[in-house]
Design an enzyme around this catalytic site. Structure first.
Site, mmCIF file in Angstrom:
data_model
loop_
_atom_site.group_PDB
_atom_site.id
_atom_site.type_symbol
_atom_site.label_atom_id
_atom_site.label_comp_id
_atom_site.label_asym_id
_atom_site.label_seq_id
_atom_site.Cartn_x
_atom_site.Cartn_y
_atom_site.Cartn_z
ATOM 1 C CG HIS A 174 -22.183 -9.494 -53.201
ATOM 2 N ND1 HIS A 174 -21.769 -8.222 -51.489
ATOM 3 C CD2 HIS A 174 -22.292 -7.778 -53.759
ATOM 4 C CE1 HIS A 174 -21.185 -7.706 -51.992
ATOM 5 N NE2 HIS A 174 -21.637 -6.781 -53.353
ATOM 6 N NE ARG A 228 -26.687 -4.007 -44.793
ATOM 7 C CZ ARG A 228 -28.049 -2.832 -43.941
ATOM 8 N NH1 ARG A 228 -28.953 -3.053 -45.547
ATOM 9 N NH2 ARG A 228 -27.681 -3.715 -42.967
ATOM 10 N N PRO A 280 -36.795 -10.143 -46.519
ATOM 11 C CG PRO A 280 -35.537 -11.568 -47.593
ATOM 12 C CD PRO A 280 -35.833 -10.857 -47.363
ATOM 13 C CD GLU A 281 -42.302 -8.447 -44.694
ATOM 14 O OE1 GLU A 281 -43.956 -8.833 -44.687
ATOM 15 O OE2 GLU A 281 -42.561 -7.665 -44.228
#
Ligand SMILES: [Zn+2]
Length: 289
Positions: A101, A120, A2-3
């Protein structure tokens, strides 16, 4: 990863649903995500958050910041796949994945749970007693907050021109969070295309006009991406679980081999500063036009 536009969209969703609500409990399911000098006392610090009101959700560069009325601040780095979801658990298979998660849950008294989900596991959390750039606490330093450059959307042209006095490729400078904060690979490539500047050009070789045009395009591209809800390739979702809609508006990123929308020439991909870099060899010339 994500930016700026993606993190901004997550912040917008959390602002709508979580600000003004009381946090009943902050449940950390993966203590390893807590970093910085307050790591050893996270249980006590987060116990202190219980019963306090979430007063602000902000963004700095690609980090997301939740502030409580006690002054306690939760600073998140989302990593590769970190996201916040507000949706209530419905018990479906997607929910099962989510449960597996979920690394942290903020239970709100009057609203849905805020779940931090990160497949991740590169997401990080720092706990700060206060968030004051003039009096940074050690946790803020540890989170790398004091090393961040000016926000891309607020950057002034005089400052940008100063930052450009470097002998390095412009693409690598745009990725350097210490120089300009918030851009990542997608929006660096898109901004350079919009400005007609080749990613390998040396920063110092850019003309004043090019510098002005590039900064304008950086801001325009970021604003358009924020309005379109960000870009989703695989993981990104906003706080409501929606995908970003900017992907189909990308001009070069991920379009290698496809015709440029402007000139028809195939978009090329190369590796620069260790990152895949997309550009049009005709629209983005290696020297000033
Ligand atoms: Zn072109």
């Amino acid at each position: 990863m994500p930016e700026l536009p993606e993190v901004e969209n997550i912040a917008i969703g959390l602002r709508q649903r979580a600000v003004g609500e009381c946090a009943e409990e902050v449940e950390v399911r993966r203590p390893g995500m807590v970093k910085g000098p307050n790591r050893g006392r996270w249980r006590r610090l987060l116990a202190g958050v219980a019963g306090s009101e979430i007063t602000r959700v902000t963004r700095r560069a690609k980090r997301l910041i939740l502030t409580c009325d006690t002054g306690m601040t939760l600073l998140f780095q989302l990593g590769m796949t970190g996201k916040f979801l507000l949706e209530p658990d419905q018990g479906g298979s997607a929910d099962e994945m989510r449960r597996k998660h979920t690394q942290l849950v903020i239970h709100l008294e009057g609203g849905p749970d805020v779940q931090f989900i990160d497949t991740r596991r590169f997401g990080r959390l720092w706990l700060l007693d206060c968030l004051d750039p003039d009096d940074p606490d050690p946790a803020m330093e540890a989170a790398g907050m004091s090393r961040l450059g000016p926000e891309a959307l607020q950057m002034r042209v005089a400052v940008f021109r100063r930052v450009l006095q470097a002998d390095r490729p412009i693409k690598s400078l745009l990725l350097d969070q210490g120089r300009i904060a918030g851009l990542g690979n997608i929006y660096a490539d898109e901004s350079l295309f919009a400005a007609g500047i080749h990613p390998m050009r040396r920063c110092r070789g850019l003309t004043d006009d090019e510098a002005l045009r590039l900064l304008r395009e950086i801001k325009a591209v970021l604003r358009r991406a924020i309005r379109a809800g960000g870009t989703t390739f695989s993981d990104f979702r906003n706080a409501y679980g929606d995908m970003g809609r900017f992907r189909r508006r990308l001009k070069v990123y991920g379009r290698q081999g496809q015709p440029c929308h402007v000139c028809g020439c195939p978009v090329e991909k190369t590796v620069l500063a260790g990152r895949g870099t997309h550009f049009c060899p005709q629209c983005q010339t290696p020297a000033p036009k």
